[in-house]
Design an enzyme around this catalytic site. Structure first.
Site, PDB file in Angstrom:
ATOM      1  N   ILE A   1      43.688  40.174  42.477  1.00  0.00           N
ATOM      2  CA  ILE A   1      43.684  41.222  41.445  1.00  0.00           C
ATOM      3  C   ILE A   1      42.276  41.541  40.972  1.00  0.00           C
ATOM      4  O   ILE A   1      42.081  42.444  40.193  1.00  0.00           O
ATOM      5  CB  ILE A   1      44.588  40.840  40.240  1.00  0.00           C
ATOM      6  CG1 ILE A   1      44.192  39.481  39.656  1.00  0.00           C
ATOM      7  CG2 ILE A   1      46.043  40.899  40.613  1.00  0.00           C
ATOM      8  CD1 ILE A   1      44.967  39.118  38.397  1.00  0.00           C
TER       9      ILE A   1
ATOM     10  N   PHE B   1      32.546  33.881  40.290  1.00  0.00           N
ATOM     11  CA  PHE B   1      32.643  32.664  41.095  1.00  0.00           C
ATOM     12  C   PHE B   1      33.568  32.795  42.293  1.00  0.00           C
ATOM     13  O   PHE B   1      33.603  31.925  43.139  1.00  0.00           O
ATOM     14  CB  PHE B   1      33.143  31.521  40.211  1.00  0.00           C
ATOM     15  CG  PHE B   1      32.155  31.123  39.158  1.00  0.00           C
ATOM     16  CD1 PHE B   1      31.069  30.337  39.490  1.00  0.00           C
ATOM     17  CD2 PHE B   1      32.291  31.534  37.853  1.00  0.00           C
ATOM     18  CE1 PHE B   1      30.138  29.966  38.538  1.00  0.00           C
ATOM     19  CE2 PHE B   1      31.378  31.173  36.888  1.00  0.00           C
ATOM     20  CZ  PHE B   1      30.291  30.380  37.235  1.00  0.00           C
TER      21      PHE B   1
ATOM     22  N   LYS C   1      41.961  31.853  38.933  1.00  0.00           N
ATOM     23  CA  LYS C   1      40.545  32.130  39.203  1.00  0.00           C
ATOM     24  C   LYS C   1      40.089  31.110  40.226  1.00  0.00           C
ATOM     25  O   LYS C   1      40.311  29.911  40.018  1.00  0.00           O
ATOM     26  CB  LYS C   1      39.718  31.972  37.936  1.00  0.00           C
ATOM     27  CG  LYS C   1      40.049  32.990  36.886  1.00  0.00           C
ATOM     28  CD  LYS C   1      39.114  32.822  35.702  1.00  0.00           C
ATOM     29  CE  LYS C   1      39.329  33.934  34.706  1.00  0.00           C
ATOM     30  NZ  LYS C   1      38.305  34.009  33.695  1.00  0.00           N
TER      31      LYS C   1
ATOM     32  N   ASP D   1      30.939  37.087  23.167  1.00  0.00           N
ATOM     33  CA  ASP D   1      31.093  38.227  24.076  1.00  0.00           C
ATOM     34  C   ASP D   1      32.426  38.911  23.824  1.00  0.00           C
ATOM     35  O   ASP D   1      33.147  39.268  24.750  1.00  0.00           O
ATOM     36  CB  ASP D   1      30.981  37.766  25.533  1.00  0.00           C
ATOM     37  CG  ASP D   1      30.711  38.932  26.477  1.00  0.00           C
ATOM     38  OD1 ASP D   1      30.382  40.027  25.997  1.00  0.00           O
ATOM     39  OD2 ASP D   1      30.839  38.749  27.696  1.00  0.00           O
TER      40      ASP D   1
HETATM   41  N1  ADE Z   1      42.479  39.146  35.166  1.00  0.00           N
HETATM   42  C1  ADE Z   1      41.794  38.081  34.771  1.00  0.00           C
HETATM   43  N2  ADE Z   1      42.600  37.209  34.145  1.00  0.00           N
HETATM   44  C2  ADE Z   1      43.831  37.752  34.160  1.00  0.00           C
HETATM   45  C3  ADE Z   1      45.078  37.329  33.649  1.00  0.00           C
HETATM   46  N3  ADE Z   1      45.195  36.192  33.029  1.00  0.00           N
HETATM   47  N4  ADE Z   1      46.136  38.120  33.829  1.00  0.00           N
HETATM   48  C4  ADE Z   1      45.991  39.285  34.474  1.00  0.00           C
HETATM   49  N5  ADE Z   1      44.839  39.748  34.958  1.00  0.00           N
HETATM   50  C5  ADE Z   1      43.758  38.975  34.801  1.00  0.00           C
END
Ligand code: ADE
Length: 997
Positions: A630, A635, A656, A749
């Site tokens: 997505i 990183f 992530k 931020d």
């Molecule tokens: N993009 C980054 N973190 C996300 C998350 N927790 N849910 C959906 N899109 C994202």
């Protein structure tokens, strides 16, 4: 000469067709690679022309040309041969062509075209040779226009402008297809056609092989592929890769490891060389054979010991081979009347081991020292005769006036493997000096449950007067483990304190002035059981003993309780002290409410991975199902997927990933976010589900937020929400921030891009990681002091001297309010960072976005007070927004209504930014409307200052986003960037609506 002929003359020479090799493309057709005839069909026959020229390597260049630009109503079709689809689901058609500019051809206006159409027709097999061409079978892919057409001048210069256009077609389901090019009156030379599909090429990752894989047609979902371990490797976590739409492999999961005897080299497992070994499967290298061992073949799992060297079964393969110890040294004895002491020193060579023990062997020999026999079992060794760890032993109950030979053997862990190499130390002992046993037969006189009465007779003619007797006894079952003794002056004794129904071993020795005699032989007697008559009188004793023991136990329990409770209090106090110590690591002087949680900076941990494990759960990667990519973070990829927790419903998650080849520092920075997030527990803060740190890739798993980040969400849904819905979002963000400031965390931020939105419009604060956040943020710019700061969102004191605090977060919150109320507009539009800093310094503030209630803009202005102590705290913000939500009429007064008074240019004394309508529109990136303004008579800044949204609409600005941008800026011009210092309402909370009664 027709135009067609004229065109041909220039179309071919000098064309250089590059042939890029694309490892993730499978070519289905490439006209530049066809050596023979192409035999494509044309309809009508004289429409398109096929021209084949030879290049300097004598290879054909197939070109198709058409140029019937003078005649109206052209409909010329060129059809390829049938192209088998193979494994393709989606195909790509790359066309290279030149196209002549109609303006360059005289007298063709009306008939000359500058586009052609690309069509396709799916069918399972090729048409027969005589099949009729039916254009209606074909579906249009696209109209193709040239990026570059060429003119008469170009022709004169012999410059050819080659266009390359690529179109995607799919899904394709039939076994093959035709492509067709429809000319409607243009002058075209089709120089090459390449048709291909994309695949993720076979690859080796983490010692697993992944086959060629065709991506899904739906470009947002990935194909999960399981890998097969390479030869001589075995699976750890199931190796998986995801094939993305562009033929790229993403997100490697799981892995294989090289088997025993093999090590990794260039993504393969190769055998260990002779002289090396690998005893365990894993990604470790082969090791050199340990001392006194060697391997002679490739792929050894172990090294073999040299002669006379051994490896015990429990020795690890990494250990050197060892040998038997040499014999013990310096064996000596010392004898008194009843005991013989043997003593020695350890062997000079322990065989390379530390587990040396000693065994003692006893032999009784004839008078001449010959004919030795193993000693009988009466001879006792204290503490024992085998497995001695000390270098001495006491021998008892030997026969006086006899010859004994004792052998001491040193043993180690490999003694059992080399029996023939045993070495023993010998010593011969004569027991002349030892005294005889003065005690004969020992009798039992009576026994109760706990006592035995014994008596014995002295042997006749004792050498010396007997001083007393020592009676030694132990439970037969527990022989040698422990014993007791008692003394008596007479040849009888009552031994008490015994266990009922238990056999005891007794032996007795006498003490004379010369020392002890040797012990009498052993006698075994049992105590009585409960039913024995002798036990009858013991009942009372039992009661007394039980009472005594019970009372004593109670005493012990009480004492222990007092001790423990005292200790607990001490423990609790010291724990509080140590927690206090932790608590002193408050961020920015934050002092938590009593009983509230305090944020702990992971950087205060000596070992950052300890912080990760303290605050984040380790997740087994097999529980994570990655579904699609997505986004891309600093990183690595951000994916969405599902987390399966046994016994629970699957949870949608965002994952992530940390891409391979990271440094230790990158790993630490990446995981820092998890250490921070893991400390938070609030419905308006993104929730951490856990981390994967023990396998690759390293991942952070968080709750999934269906609507992604707030700024893009608002831009996508411009104007779609009610003011109450927008205030609800702001309330959520403020509540999350209140939680963070309460526990002492400063975000630094806070911006709409760092807020995530779920499918119920709940907003959650995300993107944690202190300095890292700013490294990652594309908005962050370097300040003169070298820090990286998102200028537009940051309070002046934080920009100037890095004074970050919850009050600077409040400033950023005001900017987020502005972003929300303007549906994702960029704060300060296209002003440069430098101009933003200067304007803020001069006291200017962002005007209210269009349609913004006065109360909200006032709250923004409060957040943007220069004096940070005057900014509202987040709990004030939350209760204020709650009041607005409960009293929606308070939101009806919009800033436009309040400021509907006309403002003249004289009221804007030193407006610094724009001097003309053009400049102003340029700054808004709205220059396309310059003519609209001028045509409608708005030629000066003065004239636009009175424009309403209807005026803006009327002059032809039809897009709502553009109207919004222009009107906001007009307000800015009119309000002169409202001067906060002069407004004076910063302390006037009474302007806020009262709660309805
Ligand atoms: N993009 C980054 N973190 C996300 C998350 N927790 N849910 C959906 N899109 C994202």
């Amino acid at each position: 000469m027709t135009y067609q002929r004229f065109f041909f003359m220039f179309a071919l020479p000098g064309l250089v067709l590059s042939d890029p090799s694309h490892s993730n493309q499978v070519v289905l057709l490439d006209t530049t690679a066809v050596l023979g005839e192409l035999s494509w069909k044309t309809y009508p026959i004289n429409g398109w022309d096929a021209i084949t020229e030879m290049d300097e390597h004598n290879r054909p260049i197939h070109t198709f040309q058409v140029c019937h630009v003078m005649e109206p109503n052209q409909n010329n079709w060129l059809r390829t041969n049938w192209i088998p689809r193979q494994a393709a689901q989606k195909i790509y058609v790359e066309l290279r062509f030149t196209l002549r500019d109609c303006n360059s051809i005289p007298w063709v206006s009306g008939t000359c075209k500058e586009t052609f159409n690309l069509h396709y027709f799916e069918i399972d097999e090729p048409h027969g040779a005589n099949a009729h061409f039916n254009p209606n079978d074909y579906a249009k892919i696209d109209t193709i226009a040239a990026d570059e057409s060429f003119t008469q001048t170009d022709l004169g210069d012999r410059v050819l402008r080659l266009n390359t256009e690529v179109r995607e077609v799919g899904p394709i389901a039939r076994k093959g297809f035709y492509l067709a090019f429809q000319d409607v009156g243009a002058c075209i030379a089709l120089v090459s056609v390449r048709v291909y599909y994309k695949k993720c090429p076979s690859t080796l990752r983490n010692l697993a092989a992944f086959p060629d894989t065709v991506p899904r047609v739906d470009s947002s979902s990935l194909v999960e592929v399981r890998g097969a371990c390479v030869e001589n490797a075995e699976e750890r976590d199931t190796p998986r890769l995801y094939c993305g739409a562009d033929g790229d492999w993403l997100v490697p999961l799981g892995r294989c490891v090289c088997s025993i005897g093999y090590e990794e080299s260039d993504s393969l497992c190769i055998a260990c060389r002779p002289g090396f070994y690998k005893a365990f499967a894993g990604n470790i290298k082969c090791s050199k054979c340990p001392p006194h061992s060697s391997s002679h073949t490739e792929g050894s799992s172990q090294c073999h010991c040299e002669r006379s060297y051994y490896r015990a079964s429990k020795d690890p393969p990494t250990m050197a081979c060892t040998r038997l110890p040499s014999s013990p040294r310096n064996l000596v004895f010392n004898i008194n009347e009843t005991a013989l002491f043997l003593e020695w020193t350890p062997p000079s060579d322990t065989g390379g081991r530390k587990d040396v023990t000693y065994d003692v062997f006893c032999f009784r020999c004839g008078a001449d020292g010959q004919a030795c026999e193993p000693c009988n079992s009466n001879v006792r060794f204290i503490p024992k005769s085998t497995g001695l760890t000390s270098t001495s032993v006491v021998v008892q109950d030997f026969v006086a006036h006899a010859n004994y030979t004792f052998q001491i053997e040193a043993l180690n862990g490999v003694s059992g493997l080399g029996r023939s190499e045993r070495q023993l130390a010998n010593i011969t002992v004569s027991t002349e000096q030892a005294g005889p046993s003065l005690v004969g037969v020992v009798r039992k006189d009576w026994a109760s449950q706990t006592s035995i009465a014994l008596s014995w007779q002295e042997t006749e003619q004792p050498h010396a007067a007997i001083l007393d007797y020592e009676i030694k006894y132990y439970e037969k079952e527990q022989e040698q483990l422990s014993y007791s003794s008692t003394r008596t002056k007479s040849p009888s004794v009552i031994v008490t304190g015994l266990n009922p129904s238990t056999v005891y071993v007794f032996h007795v020795r006498a003490r004379t002035l010369a020392g002890y005699s040797s012990y009498s032989p052993k006698f075994e007697f049992a105590t009585g059981d409960e039913n024995s008559e002798e036990a009858a009188d013991q009942g009372q004793v039992l009661v007394i003993v039980t009472a005594t023991v019970g009372g004593f136990s109670l005493l012990i329990i009480l004492t222990l309780f007092l001790l423990i409770s005292g200790r607990c209090q001490w423990y609790i106090k010291s724990k509080i002290k140590s927690e206090d110590k932790k608590g002193t690591q408050y961020q920015n002087g934050h002092v938590p409410f009593p009983g509230s949680k305090t944020y702990i900076d992971p950087d205060t941990y000596e070992d950052p991975s300890q912080a990760v494990h303290e605050f984040a759960k380790e997740i087994d990667p097999s529980r994570i199902q990655i579904e699609r990519v997505i986004g891309a973070g600093e990183f690595g990829e951000v994916c969405s997927g599902q987390l399966r927790i046994p016994g629970k419903k699957e949870i949608p998650v965002a994952i992530k990933t940390l891409k391979g080849g990271y440094t230790e520092r990158q790993r630490r920075d990446f995981l820092r976010e998890a250490s921070i997030m893991g400390q938070f527990d609030n419905p308006n803060i993104i929730r951490l589900q856990g981390v994967v740190t023990k396998s690759r890739p390293v991942m952070i798993v968080v709750e999934y937020m269906e609507n992604g980040s707030l700024d893009s969400f608002l831009r996508k849904h411009d104007g779609h929400f009610t003011v109450i819905q927008l205030v609800g979002m702001l309330r959520g963000i403020a509540s999350g921030m209140m939680y963070l400031s309460d526990i002492g965390y400063v975000h630094r931020d806070l911006a709409a891009r760092n807020i995530l939105v779920d499918d119920n419009l709940v907003c959650k604060v995300s993107d944690f990681g202190l300095s890292r956040v700013l490294e990652d943020d594309p908005e962050a710019a370097y300040t003169t002091t070298g820090g990286k700061i998102p200028i537009r969102w940051t309070a002046p004191e934080a920009i100037a001297y890095r004074k970050f605090s919850s009050a600077s977060d409040a400033w950023s919150y005001g900017i987020v309010m502005w972003e929300v109320m303007s549906y994702g507009e960029r704060p300060y539009w296209e002003m440069s960072n430098q101009d933003v800093i200067l304007s803020i310094e001069e006291g200017y503030r962002l005007p209210a976005p269009m349609g913004c209630p006065v109360a909200l803009h006032q709250l923004m202005l409060l957040c943007w007070q220069k004096e940070r102590s005057r900014r509202p705290q987040f709990n004030d913000v939350v209760s204020f927004l709650d009041k607005l939500i409960r009293n929606p009429s308070s939101l009806l007064t919009l800033v436009e209504d309040v400021n509907s008074f006309p403002v003249t240019p004289e009221d804007m004394p030193d407006y610094p930014l724009f001097i003309s309508i053009g400049d102003w529109l340029d700054s808004l990136k709205m220059s396309q409307y310059k003519n609209n303004f001028i045509a409608a008579g708005y030629t000066t800044l003065d004239s636009i200052s009175t424009m309403s949204i209807d005026d803006v609409r009327r002059i032809g600005v039809s897009l709502i986003g553009h109207q919004r941008r222009i009107v906001s800026s007009i307000q800015a011009l009119r309000l002169q960037f409202l001067h906060v210092q002069q407004s004076g309402f910063h302390e006037n909370w009474t302007i806020y609506p009262e709660e309805p009664q």
